[in-house]
Design a protein around this motif. Structure first.
Motif, PDB file in Angstrom:
ATOM      1  N   TYR B  32       0.854  -1.185   0.000  1.00  0.00           N
ATOM      2  CA  TYR B  32       0.000   0.000   0.000  1.00  0.00           C
ATOM      3  C   TYR B  32       0.886   1.228   0.000  1.00  0.00           C
ATOM      4  O   TYR B  32       1.903   1.260   0.693  1.00  0.00           O
ATOM      5  CB  TYR B  32      -0.903   0.036   1.247  1.00  0.00           C
ATOM      6  CG  TYR B  32      -2.259  -0.579   1.017  1.00  0.00           C
ATOM      7  CD1 TYR B  32      -2.556  -1.851   1.495  1.00  0.00           C
ATOM      8  CD2 TYR B  32      -3.262   0.111   0.343  1.00  0.00           C
ATOM      9  CE1 TYR B  32      -3.798  -2.410   1.293  1.00  0.00           C
ATOM     10  CE2 TYR B  32      -4.504  -0.450   0.137  1.00  0.00           C
ATOM     11  CZ  TYR B  32      -4.760  -1.706   0.612  1.00  0.00           C
ATOM     12  OH  TYR B  32      -5.989  -2.266   0.422  1.00  0.00           O
ATOM     13  N   LEU B  34       0.713   5.656   0.062  1.00  0.00           N
ATOM     14  CA  LEU B  34      -0.128   6.815   0.347  1.00  0.00           C
ATOM     15  C   LEU B  34       0.642   8.088   0.046  1.00  0.00           C
ATOM     16  O   LEU B  34       1.873   8.108   0.085  1.00  0.00           O
ATOM     17  CB  LEU B  34      -0.488   6.861   1.832  1.00  0.00           C
ATOM     18  CG  LEU B  34      -1.748   6.178   2.323  1.00  0.00           C
ATOM     19  CD1 LEU B  34      -1.720   4.699   2.060  1.00  0.00           C
ATOM     20  CD2 LEU B  34      -1.965   6.461   3.794  1.00  0.00           C
ATOM     21  N   TYR B  36       0.566  12.131   1.482  1.00  0.00           N
ATOM     22  CA  TYR B  36       0.071  13.066   2.471  1.00  0.00           C
ATOM     23  C   TYR B  36       0.525  14.464   2.094  1.00  0.00           C
ATOM     24  O   TYR B  36       1.578  14.654   1.500  1.00  0.00           O
ATOM     25  CB  TYR B  36       0.638  12.772   3.867  1.00  0.00           C
ATOM     26  CG  TYR B  36       0.026  11.600   4.570  1.00  0.00           C
ATOM     27  CD1 TYR B  36       0.503  10.316   4.374  1.00  0.00           C
ATOM     28  CD2 TYR B  36      -1.034  11.784   5.459  1.00  0.00           C
ATOM     29  CE1 TYR B  36      -0.053   9.241   5.038  1.00  0.00           C
ATOM     30  CE2 TYR B  36      -1.592  10.707   6.120  1.00  0.00           C
ATOM     31  CZ  TYR B  36      -1.096   9.447   5.900  1.00  0.00           C
ATOM     32  OH  TYR B  36      -1.653   8.387   6.554  1.00  0.00           O
ATOM     33  N   PHE B  46      -4.127  13.075   4.941  1.00  0.00           N
ATOM     34  CA  PHE B  46      -4.178  12.035   3.931  1.00  0.00           C
ATOM     35  C   PHE B  46      -4.741  12.602   2.634  1.00  0.00           C
ATOM     36  O   PHE B  46      -5.741  13.310   2.624  1.00  0.00           O
ATOM     37  CB  PHE B  46      -5.049  10.886   4.444  1.00  0.00           C
ATOM     38  CG  PHE B  46      -5.395   9.868   3.408  1.00  0.00           C
ATOM     39  CD1 PHE B  46      -6.684   9.777   2.917  1.00  0.00           C
ATOM     40  CD2 PHE B  46      -4.438   9.003   2.933  1.00  0.00           C
ATOM     41  CE1 PHE B  46      -7.017   8.839   1.958  1.00  0.00           C
ATOM     42  CE2 PHE B  46      -4.757   8.058   1.974  1.00  0.00           C
ATOM     43  CZ  PHE B  46      -6.047   7.979   1.491  1.00  0.00           C
ATOM     44  N   SER B  49      -4.490   7.228  -1.891  1.00  0.00           N
ATOM     45  CA  SER B  49      -3.772   5.977  -1.693  1.00  0.00           C
ATOM     46  C   SER B  49      -3.845   5.124  -2.956  1.00  0.00           C
ATOM     47  O   SER B  49      -4.651   5.376  -3.860  1.00  0.00           O
ATOM     48  CB  SER B  49      -4.378   5.202  -0.524  1.00  0.00           C
ATOM     49  OG  SER B  49      -5.700   4.791  -0.837  1.00  0.00           O
ATOM     50  N   ASP B  95       2.661  -3.879   6.029  1.00  0.00           N
ATOM     51  CA  ASP B  95       2.167  -4.409   7.291  1.00  0.00           C
ATOM     52  C   ASP B  95       0.655  -4.264   7.383  1.00  0.00           C
ATOM     53  O   ASP B  95       0.165  -3.321   7.984  1.00  0.00           O
ATOM     54  CB  ASP B  95       2.855  -3.632   8.420  1.00  0.00           C
ATOM     55  CG  ASP B  95       2.928  -4.431   9.696  1.00  0.00           C
ATOM     56  OD1 ASP B  95       3.717  -4.051  10.569  1.00  0.00           O
ATOM     57  OD2 ASP B  95       2.180  -5.409   9.815  1.00  0.00           O
ATOM     58  N   GLY B  97      -3.063  -4.593   8.630  1.00  0.00           N
ATOM     59  CA  GLY B  97      -3.531  -4.656  10.003  1.00  0.00           C
ATOM     60  C   GLY B  97      -3.032  -3.453  10.776  1.00  0.00           C
ATOM     61  O   GLY B  97      -3.785  -2.541  11.061  1.00  0.00           O
ATOM     62  N   THR B  98      -1.756  -3.444  11.083  1.00  0.00           N
ATOM     63  CA  THR B  98      -1.237  -2.275  11.780  1.00  0.00           C
ATOM     64  C   THR B  98      -0.936  -1.131  10.816  1.00  0.00           C
ATOM     65  O   THR B  98      -0.921   0.023  11.213  1.00  0.00           O
ATOM     66  CB  THR B  98       0.061  -2.597  12.538  1.00  0.00           C
ATOM     67  OG1 THR B  98       1.030  -3.064  11.611  1.00  0.00           O
ATOM     68  CG2 THR B  98      -0.189  -3.658  13.598  1.00  0.00           C
ATOM     69  N   TYR B  99      -0.664  -1.436   9.551  1.00  0.00           N
ATOM     70  CA  TYR B  99      -0.327  -0.411   8.568  1.00  0.00           C
ATOM     71  C   TYR B  99       0.730   0.529   9.104  1.00  0.00           C
ATOM     72  O   TYR B  99       0.556   1.738   9.189  1.00  0.00           O
ATOM     73  CB  TYR B  99      -1.578   0.352   8.106  1.00  0.00           C
ATOM     74  CG  TYR B  99      -2.419  -0.511   7.207  1.00  0.00           C
ATOM     75  CD1 TYR B  99      -3.516  -1.195   7.701  1.00  0.00           C
ATOM     76  CD2 TYR B  99      -2.060  -0.710   5.880  1.00  0.00           C
ATOM     77  CE1 TYR B  99      -4.253  -2.034   6.882  1.00  0.00           C
ATOM     78  CE2 TYR B  99      -2.796  -1.545   5.058  1.00  0.00           C
ATOM     79  CZ  TYR B  99      -3.889  -2.201   5.561  1.00  0.00           C
ATOM     80  OH  TYR B  99      -4.616  -3.034   4.774  1.00  0.00           O
ATOM     81  N   LYS B 100       1.841  -0.041   9.441  1.00  0.00           N
ATOM     82  CA  LYS B 100       2.980   0.739   9.875  1.00  0.00           C
ATOM     83  C   LYS B 100       3.666   1.291   8.629  1.00  0.00           C
ATOM     84  O   LYS B 100       4.275   0.541   7.864  1.00  0.00           O
ATOM     85  CB  LYS B 100       3.928  -0.155  10.675  1.00  0.00           C
ATOM     86  CG  LYS B 100       5.056   0.572  11.338  1.00  0.00           C
ATOM     87  CD  LYS B 100       5.929  -0.382  12.117  1.00  0.00           C
ATOM     88  CE  LYS B 100       6.588  -1.385  11.216  1.00  0.00           C
ATOM     89  NZ  LYS B 100       7.840  -1.934  11.750  1.00  0.00           N
ATOM     90  N   TYR B 101       3.530   2.583   8.418  1.00  0.00           N
ATOM     91  CA  TYR B 101       4.036   3.192   7.198  1.00  0.00           C
ATOM     92  C   TYR B 101       5.456   3.694   7.347  1.00  0.00           C
ATOM     93  O   TYR B 101       5.853   4.189   8.399  1.00  0.00           O
ATOM     94  CB  TYR B 101       3.133   4.353   6.766  1.00  0.00           C
ATOM     95  CG  TYR B 101       1.904   3.882   6.029  1.00  0.00           C
ATOM     96  CD1 TYR B 101       0.711   3.656   6.710  1.00  0.00           C
ATOM     97  CD2 TYR B 101       1.951   3.638   4.661  1.00  0.00           C
ATOM     98  CE1 TYR B 101      -0.410   3.199   6.037  1.00  0.00           C
ATOM     99  CE2 TYR B 101       0.836   3.179   3.983  1.00  0.00           C
ATOM    100  CZ  TYR B 101      -0.340   2.959   4.677  1.00  0.00           C
ATOM    101  OH  TYR B 101      -1.439   2.497   4.010  1.00  0.00           O
ATOM    102  N   ILE B 102       6.210   3.590   6.260  1.00  0.00           N
ATOM    103  CA  ILE B 102       7.525   4.206   6.147  1.00  0.00           C
ATOM    104  C   ILE B 102       7.366   5.398   5.221  1.00  0.00           C
ATOM    105  O   ILE B 102       6.821   5.275   4.112  1.00  0.00           O
ATOM    106  CB  ILE B 102       8.555   3.216   5.589  1.00  0.00           C
ATOM    107  CG1 ILE B 102       8.713   2.050   6.568  1.00  0.00           C
ATOM    108  CG2 ILE B 102       9.896   3.904   5.358  1.00  0.00           C
ATOM    109  CD1 ILE B 102       9.545   0.921   6.045  1.00  0.00           C
ATOM    110  N   PHE B 103       7.828   6.546   5.692  1.00  0.00           N
ATOM    111  CA  PHE B 103       7.641   7.800   4.970  1.00  0.00           C
ATOM    112  C   PHE B 103       8.908   8.211   4.228  1.00  0.00           C
ATOM    113  O   PHE B 103      10.028   7.945   4.673  1.00  0.00           O
ATOM    114  CB  PHE B 103       7.260   8.925   5.943  1.00  0.00           C
ATOM    115  CG  PHE B 103       5.836   8.857   6.405  1.00  0.00           C
ATOM    116  CD1 PHE B 103       5.453   7.949   7.387  1.00  0.00           C
ATOM    117  CD2 PHE B 103       4.878   9.700   5.863  1.00  0.00           C
ATOM    118  CE1 PHE B 103       4.128   7.884   7.814  1.00  0.00           C
ATOM    119  CE2 PHE B 103       3.559   9.642   6.292  1.00  0.00           C
ATOM    120  CZ  PHE B 103       3.192   8.734   7.260  1.00  0.00           C
TER     121      PHE B 103
END
Lengths: 115, 113
Positions: B32, B34, B36, B46, B49, B95, B97-103
């Motif tokens: 995924y 995104l 911003y 946001f 996506s 990830d 579920g938790t959707y831990k994003y790296i920016f």
């Protein structure tokens, strides 16, 4: 509207102080996150939590701890503040398994200066 | 190791023209992505996506394109408006579920009137 509220917009603390940054969200989101934003480095994940009392380290957890005793509140703790922790701190939340389509909702940020 | 890269720190575009913001990534497992937008003294908001099963997603003036083979993501804003002036971050996650994003590091867009 989902709201993520960070208790302070600006904070000035002294080196060695214990610092608490508070974040509250009002939409029953399971996931909460703490990021810091620095020029040239973007947003870096410090800690996140996917449930009450659950926490996981992000990419830069050193010098920080977190607390999530209630679903709506996620606190970031600087155990002994140092000047390299001067930064913009951003709290965010999201629903479990919906962060792909909708992303996070961020708070307005806390600009912390450690002197 | 920067897994999500925005190589242009800044971009200036005339009002009414197209703005193209680019993002490259290294992890082929990202599923995924995104974008911003962030104004000074505010948190990021946001924008749009795209999942890895698509190559394009459109929302009004904003279109995100994904080229998986090149590991490249781009955001097109047409037409650009002065209110679009902000810092834009791309973000990616593996990830669910938790959707831990790296920016990424962000690109500052300035739309000139």
């Amino acid at each position: 509207d989902v709201k993520v509220t960070q208790s302070s917009r600006y904070l000035v603390k002294r080196t060695g102080e214990k610092v608490f940054l508070e974040c509250v969200q009002d939409m029953d989101h399971e996931n909460m996150f703490w990021y810091r934003q620095d020029p040239g480095l973007g947003l870096r994940l410090i800690y996140f939590s996917y449930d009450v009392k659950m926490k996981e380290k992000g990419d830069i957890p050193e010098g920080y701890s977190v607390s999530r005793e209630k679903k709506e509140r996620f606190s970031l703790i600087l155990e002994s503040a140092s000047t390299n922790q001067t930064s913009m701190y951003l709290c965010a939340s999201s629903l479990w398994a919906q962060g792909g389509d909708y992303g996070y909702t961020f708070g307005s940020g806390t600009r912390l200066t450690v002197v | 190791d920067q897994q999500v890269k925005q190589n242009s720190p800044s971009l200036s575009v005339q009002e009414g023209r197209i703005s193209i913001l680019n993002c490259d990534y290294t992890n082929s497992m990202f599923d995924y992505f995104l974008w911003y937008k962030k104004y000074p003294a505010e948190g990021p908001t946001f924008l749009i996506s795209i999942s890895s099963i698509k190559d394009k997603n459109e929302d009004g003036r904003f279109t995100v394109f994904l080229n998986k083979s090149a590991k490249h993501l781009s955001l097109h804003i047409v037409p650009s408006q002065p209110g679009d002036s902000a810092v834009y971050f791309c973000a990616a996650t593996v990830d669910s579920g938790t959707y831990k994003y790296i920016f990424g590091t962000g690109t500052r867009l300035k739309v000139l009137a």
